[in-house]
Design a protein around this motif. Structure first.
Motif, PDB file in Angstrom:
ATOM      1  N   ARG A 136       0.894  -1.173   0.204  1.00 14.68           N
ATOM      2  CA  ARG A 136      -0.047  -0.066   0.058  1.00 14.68           C
ATOM      3  C   ARG A 136       0.798   1.453  -0.135  1.00 14.68           C
ATOM      4  O   ARG A 136       1.756   1.295  -0.815  1.00 14.68           O
ATOM      5  N   ASP A 137       0.653   2.228   1.077  1.00 14.73           N
ATOM      6  CA  ASP A 137       1.497   3.051   0.908  1.00 14.73           C
ATOM      7  C   ASP A 137       2.631   3.324   1.798  1.00 14.73           C
ATOM      8  O   ASP A 137       3.251   4.186   2.361  1.00 14.73           O
ATOM      9  N   GLN A 138       3.274   2.095   2.132  1.00  9.52           N
ATOM     10  CA  GLN A 138       4.580   2.078   2.884  1.00  9.52           C
ATOM     11  C   GLN A 138       5.207   1.008   2.027  1.00  9.52           C
ATOM     12  O   GLN A 138       4.745   0.391   1.242  1.00  9.52           O
ATOM     13  N   ALA A 139       6.474   0.674   2.732  1.00  6.61           N
ATOM     14  CA  ALA A 139       7.104  -0.714   2.157  1.00  6.61           C
ATOM     15  C   ALA A 139       7.900  -1.648   3.442  1.00  6.61           C
ATOM     16  O   ALA A 139       7.457  -0.946   4.499  1.00  6.61           O
ATOM     17  N   VAL A 140       7.986  -2.603   3.148  1.00  6.82           N
ATOM     18  CA  VAL A 140       8.331  -3.612   4.239  1.00  6.82           C
ATOM     19  C   VAL A 140       9.621  -4.447   3.928  1.00  6.82           C
ATOM     20  O   VAL A 140       9.873  -4.854   2.839  1.00  6.82           O
ATOM     21  N   VAL A 141      10.514  -4.445   4.865  1.00  6.13           N
ATOM     22  CA  VAL A 141      11.798  -5.369   4.833  1.00  6.13           C
ATOM     23  C   VAL A 141      11.478  -6.767   4.978  1.00  6.13           C
ATOM     24  O   VAL A 141      10.856  -7.194   5.964  1.00  6.13           O
ATOM     25  N   VAL A 142      11.544  -7.634   3.965  1.00  7.53           N
ATOM     26  CA  VAL A 142      10.955  -9.006   3.769  1.00  7.53           C
ATOM     27  C   VAL A 142      12.338  -9.918   3.891  1.00  7.53           C
ATOM     28  O   VAL A 142      12.168 -11.171   4.175  1.00  7.53           O
ATOM     29  N   ALA A 143      13.821  -9.296   3.707  1.00  5.47           N
ATOM     30  CA  ALA A 143      14.702 -10.229   3.987  1.00  5.47           C
ATOM     31  C   ALA A 143      16.154  -9.344   4.071  1.00  5.47           C
ATOM     32  O   ALA A 143      16.039  -8.308   3.674  1.00  5.47           O
ATOM     33  N   ASN A 144      17.114  -9.898   4.589  1.00  5.38           N
ATOM     34  CA  ASN A 144      18.417  -9.170   4.955  1.00  5.38           C
ATOM     35  C   ASN A 144      19.359 -10.047   5.170  1.00  5.38           C
ATOM     36  O   ASN A 144      19.201 -11.412   5.362  1.00  5.38           O
ATOM     37  N   ALA A 145      20.532  -9.370   4.764  1.00  3.00           N
ATOM     38  CA  ALA A 145      21.777 -10.214   5.010  1.00  3.00           C
ATOM     39  C   ALA A 145      22.928  -9.563   5.376  1.00  3.00           C
ATOM     40  O   ALA A 145      23.096  -8.542   5.134  1.00  3.00           O
ATOM     41  N   LEU A 178       7.848   5.400   2.033  1.00  4.09           N
ATOM     42  CA  LEU A 178       8.087   5.584   0.597  1.00  4.09           C
ATOM     43  C   LEU A 178       8.736   6.677   0.074  1.00  4.09           C
ATOM     44  O   LEU A 178       9.715   6.777  -0.802  1.00  4.09           O
ATOM     45  N   LEU A 179       8.573   7.689   0.939  1.00  4.89           N
ATOM     46  CA  LEU A 179       8.940   9.019   0.441  1.00  4.89           C
ATOM     47  C   LEU A 179      10.348   9.307   0.920  1.00  4.89           C
ATOM     48  O   LEU A 179      10.816  10.306   0.463  1.00  4.89           O
ATOM     49  N   SER A 180      10.719   9.079   2.108  1.00  2.00           N
ATOM     50  CA  SER A 180      11.843   9.412   2.856  1.00  2.00           C
ATOM     51  C   SER A 180      13.101   8.532   2.786  1.00  2.00           C
ATOM     52  O   SER A 180      14.043   8.616   3.693  1.00  2.00           O
ATOM     53  N   THR A 181      12.971   7.469   2.003  1.00  2.00           N
ATOM     54  CA  THR A 181      14.112   6.510   2.202  1.00  2.00           C
ATOM     55  C   THR A 181      14.280   6.115   0.809  1.00  2.00           C
ATOM     56  O   THR A 181      13.682   6.098  -0.026  1.00  2.00           O
ATOM     57  N   GLY A 182      15.810   5.625   0.709  1.00  2.00           N
ATOM     58  CA  GLY A 182      16.163   5.124  -0.706  1.00  2.00           C
ATOM     59  C   GLY A 182      15.448   4.105  -1.347  1.00  2.00           C
ATOM     60  O   GLY A 182      15.312   4.041  -2.467  1.00  2.00           O
ATOM     61  N   SER A 183      15.078   2.947  -0.545  1.00  2.00           N
ATOM     62  CA  SER A 183      14.315   1.858  -0.881  1.00  2.00           C
ATOM     63  C   SER A 183      12.798   2.397  -1.382  1.00  2.00           C
ATOM     64  O   SER A 183      12.344   1.809  -2.479  1.00  2.00           O
ATOM     65  N   GLY A 184      12.252   3.194  -0.702  1.00  2.00           N
ATOM     66  CA  GLY A 184      10.949   3.709  -1.074  1.00  2.00           C
ATOM     67  C   GLY A 184      10.749   4.410  -2.242  1.00  2.00           C
ATOM     68  O   GLY A 184      10.195   4.363  -3.101  1.00  2.00           O
TER      69      GLY A 184
END
Length: 269
Positions: A132-141, A159-165
């Protein structure tokens, strides 16, 4: 009963066809059919439709379409335009699909590559998907070094204030953009998004984003998209690149190349 001379017997349908027809009649669910008809119609169109257009396309009564549309809007599967007279498919079914096996397959494919990246680069990385209007970290290493920086799985990010978003926004499909703008209308987020559009276009042209983290001092976020065949973002890979004083390691440029190699392997060609 005998067949009179000159008359022909009509061929009987195959037994399985008869049984299939009877089962279909027995288990009909008209309300569900109406809802699915609306969803399938909206999914086939790139533009939003008025209620009258939906009624005409489906050949159903205006009152039954009205009731079904209101329920689909209330449940979040369809959104109404700001003017209130047009309807389009929301991203809710896309979000549901993220919990389906193909999405789990993406994370299972990504994990070995992410571990290899962390070992080669000496940096951590994480996989981000939009919801929806945000993002989620689903895996990391994380790298095997003593000093590392990681983002915890399950972290929700803006979404608006992060590189991934921002990279997810840069590679969003038109339907996703329309949905976001509808939800953000008359808010500060809408104004922020408008101010970012030129920057997002540049990220899309470059197919990566490198900039100082807006959350942690001394970290450069390097983000690359994992793309669908239509070049829309399925997910984003981000490396929060940190500089160490005591060990040699790939610089930002080399780290970007390693990240792009991984994203290409995971993208749909």
């Amino acid at each position: 009963m005998s067949i009179k001379e000159g008359e022909r017997a009509l061929p009987r349908p195959p037994r399985e066809q008869e049984e299939g027809s009877s089962r279909e009649a027995l288990y009909r669910a008209p309300a569900l059919d109406k809802g699915l008809d609306i969803l399938e119609l909206l999914a086939s169109r790139s533009d939003a439709l008025t209620r009258a257009e939906i009624v005409k396309e489906l050949g159903r009564g205006a009152s039954e379409i009205y009731r079904m549309l209101e329920r689909l809007v209330a449940r979040g599967y369809v959104y109404r335009s700001a003017e209130g007279d047009r309807f389009a498919l929301s991203m809710k079914m896309f979000v549901l699909a993220q919990h389906h096996q193909p999405i789990r397959r993406l994370t299972s494919r990504a994990m070995p590559l992410m571990d290899r990246f962390a070992e080669e680069s000496g940096q951590s990385c994480h996989l981000v998907m939009r919801e929806r209007d945000q993002a989620v970290v689903v895996a990391n290493a994380a790298a095997s070094a003593d000093w590392v920086f990681t983002v915890r799985v399950g972290t929700t990010i803006d979404l608006l204030s992060t590189g991934s978003g921002q990279l997810l926004l840069a590679f969003q499909d038109p339907q996703a953009k329309a949905e976001l703008l509808f939800r953000w209308r008359d808010t500060e987020k809408a104004a922020t998004f408008a101010g970012l559009e030129a920057q997002l276009a540049a990220y899309r042209e470059a197919a990566f984003r490198i900039d100082e983290s807006q959350q942690i001092f001394g970290v450069n976020d390097i983000s690359v998209p994992i793309l669908s065949a239509e070049r829309h973002a399925l997910a984003v890979l981000t490396c929060p690149h940190i500089r160490r004083t005591a060990s040699a390691q790939p610089d930002v440029g080399h780290t970007l190349v390693l990240l792009q190699k991984m994203a290409k392997a995971l993208s749909l060609q």
